[in-house]
Design an enzyme around this catalytic site. Structure first.
Site, mmCIF file in Angstrom:
data_model
loop_
_atom_site.group_PDB
_atom_site.id
_atom_site.type_symbol
_atom_site.label_atom_id
_atom_site.label_comp_id
_atom_site.label_asym_id
_atom_site.label_seq_id
_atom_site.Cartn_x
_atom_site.Cartn_y
_atom_site.Cartn_z
ATOM 1 N N GLU A 60 0.808 -1.228 0.000
ATOM 2 C CA GLU A 60 0.000 0.000 0.000
ATOM 3 C C GLU A 60 0.839 1.275 0.000
ATOM 4 O O GLU A 60 0.467 2.270 -0.626
ATOM 5 C CB GLU A 60 -0.966 0.002 1.188
ATOM 6 C CG GLU A 60 -2.152 -0.951 1.040
ATOM 7 C CD GLU A 60 -1.828 -2.377 1.483
ATOM 8 O OE1 GLU A 60 -0.676 -2.631 1.887
ATOM 9 O OE2 GLU A 60 -2.726 -3.239 1.400
ATOM 10 N N HIS A 129 -11.183 -4.300 9.657
ATOM 11 C CA HIS A 129 -11.840 -4.152 8.352
ATOM 12 C C HIS A 129 -13.190 -3.468 8.462
ATOM 13 O O HIS A 129 -14.064 -3.686 7.626
ATOM 14 C CB HIS A 129 -12.038 -5.519 7.683
ATOM 15 C CG HIS A 129 -10.776 -6.263 7.374
ATOM 16 N ND1 HIS A 129 -10.041 -6.902 8.338
ATOM 17 C CD2 HIS A 129 -10.110 -6.447 6.213
ATOM 18 C CE1 HIS A 129 -8.982 -7.463 7.779
ATOM 19 N NE2 HIS A 129 -8.986 -7.196 6.485
#
Lengths: 325, 325
Positions: A60, A129
């Protein structure tokens, strides 16, 4: 107008912008062959090829830098970060790099890229998440932050974000992808920085964004049955914030409840609350109330998760308390 | 040597090295007099690496630099007066004084840009190289960083992606033996960092970083390879930081014997000795005089330049139109 799902509206916007402007490219995990875990990038690789639609490694930081560097030399990358929780991995590139370029370099370069990601609880995805980290990015000068609630706004804001010469963090919500709505045909652009009144009312202003807007609208129906006429302001953009629309509404209703799915302490609701105090204090008949997610890591088990995160019922209760205050 | 630089080329690079050295020595003096703000990071002893890496670049090639970037600024052709003006916070600086010495950037010269975050520029160079690959251009992106940054995740992520996608990029590592105040033996799993290139699908080259021609040659090869579409190269230039980490470094950790050994390999003395086999003494002295005069004039002008008006703080947060190098 065409009725479509939120995910389809985003997908259509990507297809149209990639066809319109060959500088637009899509990068991220699972975005190519698989079409994205939420199918937002479906069909792009087949149509535009694997140079402009790139599956990336699970890196990322590098991918955020990749978007910055590519934007710096004239591309218009749209980067998908699969979960907003992974945004923490991107923060140096976003906060120390992307956000400073335009201002610190005194306008020598602009960074036209979009970082799409999705957050929110309700899917049992647990603590890593399920978050809503709106406040984290909305805190940073130089970034724009949008959080559409409807398919029409998702499509129109994504087009605006891709065409914007600044880094835009585009916040989607995992529970919105399957919601449906009418999306205008043609070149549909929703300007960044404009909130709108999603429901007019006279008794209380509920300020919300993303999925909380839908919950606020549901709460408003319940309140209406009790004789309370709530106005819902859908922010659509968190930064730059449309203070004018918020203030206009609160000056009319004289009561304000601010709702954001992020954690309450230091959350975006605190910013909204301060803005209302600054812009509409003299019109308030009682204190601004804020509603956010409980100050705990988001737990997995259904009853715990439901207790942690605001929903329509919680907004209804908070609105009643706001009017009683 | 293929495409060996001419005496004229070497003299030009020698002059640039002298300029960098003189600038940094003068900055150290001014720092002690309290005439600079914030820390200044000097590359005294590393000039052959910094100039050798940047001088072979074409104007359209781009560089991401570091907190120790003075040689890169000079090698990439920036105007010394505007570099110094930036260091002194003057409105005539490349960033109108908003950046300071670590955040010098010149879009027109492809210096994009200095960076105060160790390893922060590497993934941005990756993105620039990705943009060039999409463009099908022959431009190359060069990430310059130190052995300290080689331990950052950004470096490893970017090396993997660059190797995977065969991007037109050069990883140029100035291995100066120290990350902050700590010797590389306490920071790195391997003494020679170029060996890591093999794990990322690219050639790794090690050169004597105090040998201008060795650096220049390795860089030329790496640039040729990138322009041919054969992908990235990792160039490790072994050098030594003759000063502390920054002007705020109290020192005391670099052994005297080590300092003496490296002083004997001083890149400026070595380049002079090389040039002495090509030019007569009076020509050498003319180069040296020109460098000294250039530095003196640039300091005088930069220090006489005006500060920005405080009202400039309110310069726009966002770009309204695309601006790019």
């Amino acid at each position: 107008m065409t009725r479509m799902r939120y995910a389809e509206a985003l997908n259509r916007a990507l297809h149209e912008e990639m066809a319109r402007d060959e500088r637009v490219c899509v990068i991220g995990e699972d975005v190519g062959i698989y079409g994205g875990v939420f199918k937002v990038t479906k069909g792009l690789r087949e149509r535009f090829g694997d140079l402009r639609v790139r599956d990336t490694p699970i890196s990322e930081q590098a991918m955020t830098g990749l978007a910055i560097g590519a934007a710096m030399v004239g591309r218009r990358p749209v980067l998908e970060i699969m979960y907003i929780d992974f945004l923490t991995l991107c923060l140096d590139q976003l906060v120390n790099q992307a956000s400073i370029v335009h201002y610190i370099w005194a306008g020598q370069a602009s960074l036209p890229f979009v970082l799409r990601t999705q957050g929110g609880a309700g899917a049992g995805a647990a603590a890593q998440h399920s978050k809503s980290l709106d406040a984290l990015v909305a805190h940073v000068p130089g970034l724009k932050v949008v959080a559409p609630a409807t398919p029409a706004d998702a499509s129109g804001l994504l087009v605006a974000a891709i065409r914007d010469p600044n880094p835009v963090v585009f916040l989607e919500h995992k529970l919105l992808y399957n919601t449906t709505g009418e999306v205008p045909e043609g070149d549909h652009v929703v300007p960044i920085g404009q909130a709108h009144v999603a429901r007019e009312g006279t008794d209380i202003t509920i300020v919300a964004s993303s999925k909380m807007t839908l919950d606020a609208l549901a709460a408003a129906e319940t309140l209406a049955a009790e004789g309370i006429d709530a106005e819902v302001v859908d922010l659509r953009t968190l930064r730059p914030l449309d203070r004018e629309t918020i203030a206009r509404s609160v000056r009319k209703t004289n009561r304000a409840l601010v709702v954001n799915e992020g954690w309450t302490t230091g959350g975006f609701g605190a910013e909204l609350s301060a803005v209302i105090m600054e812009d509409a204090f003299d019109w308030l008949d009682g204190p601004v109330r804020r509603l956010g997610t409980a100050d705990r890591p988001i737990p997995y088990s259904l009853p715990l998760e439901q207790a942690a995160v605001p929903d329509a019922a919680a907004i209804t209760r908070a609105a009643r308390l706001t009017l009683a205050g | 040597m293929r495409n060996a630089p001419s005496a004229e080329d070497i003299a030009r690079m020698y002059r640039q090295m002298l300029v960098v050295r003189a600038v940094e020595e003068q900055l150290a003096v001014l720092h002690r007099q309290g005439k600079t703000r914030g820390p200044i990071h000097t590359c005294i002893g590393q000039e052959a690496a910094g100039i050798g890496a940047t001088a072979p670049l074409e104007r359209e090639d781009v560089v991401t630099s570091t907190h120790r970037g003075h040689a890169h600024f000079v090698g990439k052709g920036l105007d010394l007066r505007r570099v110094l003006a930036e260091i002194f916070g003057r409105v005539t600086g490349y960033c109108r004084g908003r950046g300071g010495h670590m955040l010098v950037a010149s879009a027109a010269d492809g210096l994009l840009g200095g960076n105060g975050i160790v390893g922060g520029g590497i993934p941005i160079a990756l993105g620039q190289a990705f943009g060039f690959q999409l463009d099908g251009s022959r431009r190359v992106a060069v990430a310059i960083f130190g052995d300290g940054a080689a331990q950052e995740g950004t470096c490893h992520e970017a090396m993997n992606v660059a190797g995977l996608w065969k991007l037109p990029m050069v990883f140029f590592c100035e291995h100066n033996l120290y990350g902050l105040t700590v010797h590389a033996r306490y920071q790195s799993s391997v003494p020679d960092l170029h060996v890591r290139a093999a794990g990322y699908g690219m050639p790794g080259v090690m050169v004597d970083g105090n040998d201008l021609l060795a650096v220049h040659g390795a860089m030329r090869d790496a640039l040729d390879r990138a322009r041919r579409g054969d992908g990235p190269t990792f160039v490790e230039a072994k050098t030594y930081r003759m000063t502390g980490f920054s002007t705020s470094d109290m020192g005391g950790y670099q052994p005297e014997e080590e300092m003496r050994e490296w002083a004997a390999r001083d890149p400026i003395a070595r380049t002079r000795a090389l040039l002495a086999t090509m030019l007569d003494e009076s020509s050498l002295e003319a180069v040296e005089r020109a460098a000294a005069e250039e530095v003196e004039a640039a300091f005088a002008q930069a220090m006489a330049d005006p500060f920005p008006d405080a009202a400039e703080l309110d310069a726009p947060e966002y770009a309204v139109a695309e601006a790019r190098p």
